[in-house]
Write an enzyme that holds these catalytic residues in place. Structure first.
Site, short mmCIF file in Angstrom:
data_model
loop_
_atom_site.label_atom_id
_atom_site.label_comp_id
_atom_site.label_asym_id
_atom_site.label_seq_id
_atom_site.Cartn_x
_atom_site.Cartn_y
_atom_site.Cartn_z
N GLU A 123 0.83 -1.21 0.00
CA GLU A 123 0.00 0.00 0.00
C GLU A 123 0.86 1.26 0.00
O GLU A 123 0.52 2.25 -0.65
CB GLU A 123 -0.96 -0.03 1.19
CG GLU A 123 -2.05 -1.08 1.03
CD GLU A 123 -2.95 -1.21 2.24
OE1 GLU A 123 -4.17 -1.35 2.06
OE2 GLU A 123 -2.43 -1.19 3.39
N GLU A 143 -3.10 -9.98 2.66
CA GLU A 143 -4.01 -9.99 3.81
C GLU A 143 -4.98 -11.17 3.82
O GLU A 143 -5.23 -11.75 4.90
CB GLU A 143 -4.78 -8.67 3.88
CG GLU A 143 -3.97 -7.49 4.40
CD GLU A 143 -3.21 -6.76 3.31
OE1 GLU A 143 -2.72 -5.66 3.57
OE2 GLU A 143 -3.09 -7.33 2.20
#
Length: 269
Positions: A123, A143
């Site tokens: 990110e 994730e």
């Protein structure tokens, strides 16, 4: 590091400013440069500091060591103290590392990806403007492999940055992709052998620094502040950095230098 460099070290994140270039290093090698709450706050503070410094013309963000850029949130037992819902309810408006969703930083950011860029680390990469990677680097929004979600911009940014099927191929599998594959998708600008990473980053910095500082800031602000507009609407949007660039000493010097067939000398730099 030069003795004249400005340096601050807090909570295993370092900031160095030298000759108009800021370097931010996440130095938590014991957890592959994963970010905990303290490091997150420190990173937010760094970006706030850089936003307020008109002398900074470019930023490089990287991870310490050779193994990892950043592997996201610190998942060690001492760091995980929230459920998924609690994390979602308290999301940082600036995104992971204070950068992945930040729209107020008018300075170009280069991600120097020296190793794993996973989860929140990926990110941070998505929050950068230019991505230079070692050929040993690996990228992924992993994730789902631990029952979590890339909520700090990862899911929404990735599908806007690369083709849909490529993005979904990463998002729905949580797999890690090599730097060369990410370059082929368009997310990475350049891939080089690890020993050439610093030289490659410097080449990109030199090209940024060759441009008028006011023009670079205007470009960054125009892109980040008008993403919701059509191109025609964006063109007429009177942003502060745009107006400053159009009425700057830089614009006059650039024309003079072109006419006189010499490199420009940007006022104040």
């Amino acid at each position: 590091m030069s003795a004249t460099a400005e340096k601050a070290t807090v909570d295993q994140v370092t900031l160095t400013i030298e000759k108009g270039v800021a370097t931010v290093v996440i130095d938590r090698q014991h957890v592959l440069n994963a970010v905990d709450g303290t490091a997150q706050a420190r990173l937010n503070g760094i970006w706030d500091q850089l936003e307020a410094n008109p002398d900074v013309r470019a930023v490089v963000i990287t991870g310490a060591g050779t193994r990892a850029f950043c592997v996201g949130a610190d998942m060690s037992s001492s760091a995980v103290d929230k459920t998924g819902l609690q994390y979602w309810a308290g999301l940082d408006p600036n995104g992971f590392g204070g950068l992945s969703l930040r729209t107020s930083l008018d300075i170009p950011v280069i991600a120097r990806v020296n190793g794993y860029a996973l989860g929140g680390g990926m990110e941070i990469v998505l929050g950068a403007d230019i991505v230079i990677a070692a050929d040993t680097a690996r990228f992924g929004l992993t994730e789902p492999r631990v029952g979590r979600l890339a909520l700090d911009g990862g899911i929404h940014q990735l599908v806007r940055r690369i083709p849909y099927t490529q993005a979904m191929g990463l998002l729905l599998t949580g797999r890690k992709a090599a730097a060369a594959e990410m370059q082929s998708m368009g997310l990475v600008n350049e891939v080089v052998p690890a020993e050439e990473l610093d030289a490659a980053v410097q080449r990109w910095l030199d090209q940024i620094l060759a441009c008028a500082p006011t023009s670079v800031r205007a470009v960054k602000q125009m892109v980040t502040q008008t993403a919701h507009l059509t191109a025609a609407e964006a063109r007429g949007f009177r942003l502060p950095a745009l107006m400053a660039a159009l009425d700057s000493e830089d614009s006059a010097e650039g024309v003079r230098a072109f006419q006189e067939k010499r490199p420009p000398v940007w006022p104040g730099h």
